[in-house]
Scaffold this motif. Structure first.
Motif, PDB file in Angstrom:
ATOM      1  N   TYR A  53      13.822 -35.883 -11.116  1.00  0.00           N
ATOM      2  CA  TYR A  53      12.849 -36.195 -12.156  1.00  0.00           C
ATOM      3  C   TYR A  53      11.539 -35.428 -12.036  1.00  0.00           C
ATOM      4  O   TYR A  53      10.948 -35.066 -13.039  1.00  0.00           O
ATOM      5  CB  TYR A  53      12.552 -37.699 -12.165  1.00  0.00           C
ATOM      6  N   VAL A  54      11.059 -35.180 -10.822  1.00  0.00           N
ATOM      7  CA  VAL A  54       9.749 -34.553 -10.665  1.00  0.00           C
ATOM      8  C   VAL A  54       9.846 -33.029 -10.763  1.00  0.00           C
ATOM      9  O   VAL A  54       9.101 -32.400 -11.531  1.00  0.00           O
ATOM     10  CB  VAL A  54       9.096 -34.974  -9.327  1.00  0.00           C
ATOM     11  N   ILE A  55      10.759 -32.428 -10.015  1.00  0.00           N
ATOM     12  CA  ILE A  55      10.869 -30.960 -10.024  1.00  0.00           C
ATOM     13  C   ILE A  55      11.283 -30.425 -11.397  1.00  0.00           C
ATOM     14  O   ILE A  55      10.680 -29.474 -11.888  1.00  0.00           O
ATOM     15  CB  ILE A  55      11.815 -30.482  -8.901  1.00  0.00           C
ATOM     16  N   PRO A  56      12.297 -31.024 -12.071  1.00  0.00           N
ATOM     17  CA  PRO A  56      12.633 -30.518 -13.408  1.00  0.00           C
ATOM     18  C   PRO A  56      11.610 -30.892 -14.479  1.00  0.00           C
ATOM     19  O   PRO A  56      11.759 -30.530 -15.637  1.00  0.00           O
ATOM     20  CB  PRO A  56      13.974 -31.159 -13.723  1.00  0.00           C
ATOM     21  N   ARG A  57      10.589 -31.631 -14.123  1.00  0.00           N
ATOM     22  CA  ARG A  57       9.494 -32.030 -15.020  1.00  0.00           C
ATOM     23  C   ARG A  57       9.994 -32.861 -16.205  1.00  0.00           C
ATOM     24  O   ARG A  57       9.935 -32.436 -17.352  1.00  0.00           O
ATOM     25  CB  ARG A  57       8.719 -30.810 -15.492  1.00  0.00           C
ATOM     26  N   HIS A  58      10.484 -34.043 -15.872  1.00  0.00           N
ATOM     27  CA  HIS A  58      10.869 -35.030 -16.877  1.00  0.00           C
ATOM     28  C   HIS A  58       9.991 -36.263 -16.695  1.00  0.00           C
ATOM     29  O   HIS A  58      10.457 -37.307 -16.242  1.00  0.00           O
ATOM     30  CB  HIS A  58      12.340 -35.429 -16.738  1.00  0.00           C
TER      31      HIS A  58
END
Length: 125
Positions: free
Chosen positions: A88-93
């Motif tokens: 969730y954080v790295i792919p920016r969701h």
């Protein structure tokens, strides 16, 4: 999983497919944190060799089972944190990060309930 079925695409792009779904990977940390069952099944009187209970091998095995159980629960908490970051954080969701935070809160709540159960059973006996 129920919230995953009701997810919708971002409001500014209605034809964009939903980027994140709850899969079995999201359930694995929760399944490993079911160590509350093992902690609840261990007889606290058999943890020490007082009152003629068992031998040294039984006490050692009980300690080993509880150690593995608490290690699995700690690993599930770390796994849910890694899941939050990697999915969730790295792919920016940011609109779907609730799923990751809910997984972490679930594992922390289960660990807290196991510790509270252990303390209350130790004090009552």
């Amino acid at each position: 999983a129920i919230l995953s079925a009701h997810t919708h695409p971002p409001y500014n792009e209605p034809n964009y497919p939903v980027p994140v779904h709850i899969t079995f990977i999201d359930w694995i940390p929760g399944l490993y944190s079911l160590g509350i069952l093992v902690v609840n099944l261990v007889n606290k009187d058999r943890m020490c060799r007082e009152d003629g209970f068992g031998d040294l091998c039984m006490v050692w095995c009980t300690h080993l089972i509880l150690f593995i159980d608490f290690a699995l629960m700690a690993g599930s908490l770390v796994g849910s944190m890694a899941l939050l970051v990697l999915k969730y954080v790295i792919p920016r969701h940011p609109e779907y990060q609730y799923y990751g935070y809910a997984n972490i809160v679930e594992n922390m709540s289960l660990m807290l309930s196991v510790v509270m159960l252990w303390i209350t059973h130790s004090k009552s006996g």
